[in-house]
Design a protein around this motif. Structure first.
Motif, PDB file in Angstrom:
ATOM      1  N   ARG A 124      75.390  85.600-116.338  1.00  0.00           N
ATOM      2  CA  ARG A 124      75.575  86.084-117.708  1.00  0.00           C
ATOM      3  C   ARG A 124      74.317  85.862-118.548  1.00  0.00           C
ATOM      4  O   ARG A 124      73.891  86.741-119.316  1.00  0.00           O
ATOM      5  CB  ARG A 124      76.787  85.389-118.343  1.00  0.00           C
ATOM      6  N   GLY A 177      78.735  91.104-125.345  1.00  0.00           N
ATOM      7  CA  GLY A 177      79.043  92.336-124.623  1.00  0.00           C
ATOM      8  C   GLY A 177      80.082  93.187-125.342  1.00  0.00           C
ATOM      9  O   GLY A 177      81.084  93.604-124.761  1.00  0.00           O
ATOM     10  N   ASP A 224      81.561  90.696-122.262  1.00  0.00           N
ATOM     11  CA  ASP A 224      81.265  89.264-122.365  1.00  0.00           C
ATOM     12  C   ASP A 224      81.432  88.788-123.810  1.00  0.00           C
ATOM     13  O   ASP A 224      80.649  89.159-124.689  1.00  0.00           O
ATOM     14  CB  ASP A 224      79.839  88.983-121.890  1.00  0.00           C
ATOM     15  N   GLN A 231      84.064  89.013-119.460  1.00  0.00           N
ATOM     16  CA  GLN A 231      82.860  89.478-118.790  1.00  0.00           C
ATOM     17  C   GLN A 231      83.244  90.195-117.498  1.00  0.00           C
ATOM     18  O   GLN A 231      84.095  89.720-116.743  1.00  0.00           O
ATOM     19  CB  GLN A 231      81.891  88.330-118.496  1.00  0.00           C
ATOM     20  N   LYS A 291      77.049  78.070-125.684  1.00  0.00           N
ATOM     21  CA  LYS A 291      76.272  79.005-124.878  1.00  0.00           C
ATOM     22  C   LYS A 291      75.177  78.295-124.087  1.00  0.00           C
ATOM     23  O   LYS A 291      74.728  77.198-124.434  1.00  0.00           O
ATOM     24  CB  LYS A 291      75.611  80.058-125.788  1.00  0.00           C
ATOM     25  N   HIS A 350      70.537  93.177-120.814  1.00  0.00           N
ATOM     26  CA  HIS A 350      71.674  93.892-120.237  1.00  0.00           C
ATOM     27  C   HIS A 350      72.884  92.955-120.158  1.00  0.00           C
ATOM     28  O   HIS A 350      73.255  92.490-119.079  1.00  0.00           O
ATOM     29  CB  HIS A 350      71.326  94.426-118.852  1.00  0.00           C
ATOM     30  N   VAL A 351      73.484  92.679-121.303  1.00  0.00           N
ATOM     31  CA  VAL A 351      74.654  91.809-121.347  1.00  0.00           C
ATOM     32  C   VAL A 351      75.779  92.413-120.504  1.00  0.00           C
ATOM     33  O   VAL A 351      75.930  93.640-120.442  1.00  0.00           O
ATOM     34  CB  VAL A 351      75.127  91.641-122.811  1.00  0.00           C
ATOM     35  N   TYR A 362      78.198  86.267-124.927  1.00  0.00           N
ATOM     36  CA  TYR A 362      76.811  86.732-124.989  1.00  0.00           C
ATOM     37  C   TYR A 362      76.653  88.122-125.604  1.00  0.00           C
ATOM     38  O   TYR A 362      75.592  88.736-125.486  1.00  0.00           O
ATOM     39  CB  TYR A 362      76.193  86.658-123.588  1.00  0.00           C
ATOM     40  N   ALA A 406      77.119  95.885-116.150  1.00  0.00           N
ATOM     41  CA  ALA A 406      76.258  95.491-117.255  1.00  0.00           C
ATOM     42  C   ALA A 406      76.027  96.659-118.197  1.00  0.00           C
ATOM     43  O   ALA A 406      76.153  97.827-117.815  1.00  0.00           O
ATOM     44  CB  ALA A 406      74.917  94.980-116.711  1.00  0.00           C
ATOM     45  N   ALA A 408      71.685  88.832-119.819  1.00  0.00           N
ATOM     46  CA  ALA A 408      71.424  88.907-121.260  1.00  0.00           C
ATOM     47  C   ALA A 408      69.931  88.766-121.542  1.00  0.00           C
ATOM     48  O   ALA A 408      69.375  89.436-122.420  1.00  0.00           O
ATOM     49  CB  ALA A 408      72.209  87.823-121.994  1.00  0.00           C
ATOM     50  N   HIS A 409      69.266  87.924-120.755  1.00  0.00           N
ATOM     51  CA  HIS A 409      67.820  87.728-120.902  1.00  0.00           C
ATOM     52  C   HIS A 409      67.056  89.022-120.616  1.00  0.00           C
ATOM     53  O   HIS A 409      66.023  89.297-121.230  1.00  0.00           O
ATOM     54  CB  HIS A 409      67.377  86.619-119.944  1.00  0.00           C
TER      55      HIS A 409
END
Length: 322
Positions: free
Chosen positions: A238, A256, A251, A278, A198, A246-247, A254, A175, A242-243
């Motif tokens: 993933r 990355g 990726d 990813q 997504k 830390h994508v 999302y 990540a 991302a939430h």
């Protein structure tokens, strides 16, 4: 296209003692037994108000049967000679190590060339098992371990085990950013309201989702993680990473995008830019065999591209520690 379907009936003396799937095929002759088995396995069938997801469950006279399903156009998938990396196999199940780029199930944009098409070629009889025995999926560019059922009893047991969270799945990931410690993410996931490709954390209408993670290795601007799924939502790791801000490295959905740390050597910059998927690999799978009950565990080392990315990030971190 799909439409909602609501069916009701009462078991008659004609179906007394039948398996549930056979009884429903008799009560609702307009629908194939394969489709009916899928509805049962997916929890869309109730007997006397109780959800039953076991096709072999016996039925009795005067029981009330209710089906609430989505009616999809039935598609006949073709068998294709596609190589599979088989880690384990017996007469009931097989475990494969899926490579990047291989889609699990045909769908929009990928009508064939999938794991399902490969299974139909290698095991023609698996066509009688709903979804050709596929119990869970990995994203197209996620690599690693998947279990597949070769028979309906095996699939029924594995689906039940998955729903009961009795199957352990661990992932290796890289990540972006630095984690100070491991943790747990509990955040519901649903379809992104703006970009339907997504998924997103959705406090309204999202499905319950829990991911556990721990730090395996820290680099200058990235972190290698070991993650364990408690639930199995689409894009769960993933979306949850991302939430957290830390994508996953590489990726494409999302965000990355390559972000080399300050002063990175050309090799690191080039490696990050060349990593187009990813950085996620299903590295461990543990379950009770659906027929024998034996506890079984498999491991798959990270593929070459992820191993190279980790090695270059590690070398960069060591260089700047000196």
């Amino acid at each position: 296209m799909s439409q909602e379907l609501h069916l009701t009936a009462e078991v008659t003396e004609q179906q007394l003692g039948f398996r549930l799937d056979k009884a429903l095929a008799s009560l609702f002759p307009d629908y194939s037994r394969t489709r009916i088995k899928e509805w049962i396995l997916e929890g869309m069938v109730q007997i006397d108000g109780e959800v039953i997801n076991v096709p072999r469950e016996k039925v009795y006279t005067h029981q009330a049967v209710e089906v609430n399903a989505f009616l999809e156009d039935e598609v006949v998938f073709k068998a294709q000679n596609i190589e599979l990396d088989i880690i384990f196999e017996d007469e009931h199940i097989l475990v494969i190590n899926k490579p990047a780029g291989l889609v699990v199930h045909p769908g929009a944009g990928n009508p064939d060339g999938t794991v399902l098409n490969a299974l139909l070629y290698r095991y023609p009889e698996i066509a009688e098992v709903p979804r050709a025995g596929i119990v869970h999926r990995l994203d197209k560019d996620t690599t690693g371990l998947m279990v597949i059922a070769k028979t309906i009893p095996a699939q029924t047991h594995l689906v039940t085990s998955l729903q009961a969270r009795e199957i352990t799945r661990e992932y290796d990931a890289i990540a972006m950013g630095i984690f100070t410690a491991g943790g747990r993410v509990e955040a519901p996931i649903g379809r992104d309201k703006v970009n339907r490709v997504k998924m997103a954390v959705a406090t309204v209408g999202g499905k319950h989702a829990v991911t556990h993670y721990r730090v395996a290795e820290k680099y200058r601007a990235h972190t290698r993680l070991r993650l364990r799924l408690e639930t199995g939502r689409t894009h769960q790791i993933r979306v949850h990473m991302a939430h957290l801000g830390h994508v996953l490295a590489g990726d494409p959905v999302y965000g990355g995008r390559p972000r080399p740390p300050k002063g990175a050597a050309e090799e690191l910059t080039t490696t990050l830019r060349a990593f187009k998927r990813q950085a996620l690999h299903a590295t461990m799978l543990r379950l009770e065999h659906p027929i024998t009950g034996e506890l079984m565990e498999w491991h798959a080392p990270v593929p070459e591209d992820m191993a190279k990315l980790a090695a270059v990030l590690r070398a960069d971190a060591i260089f700047y520690e000196q």
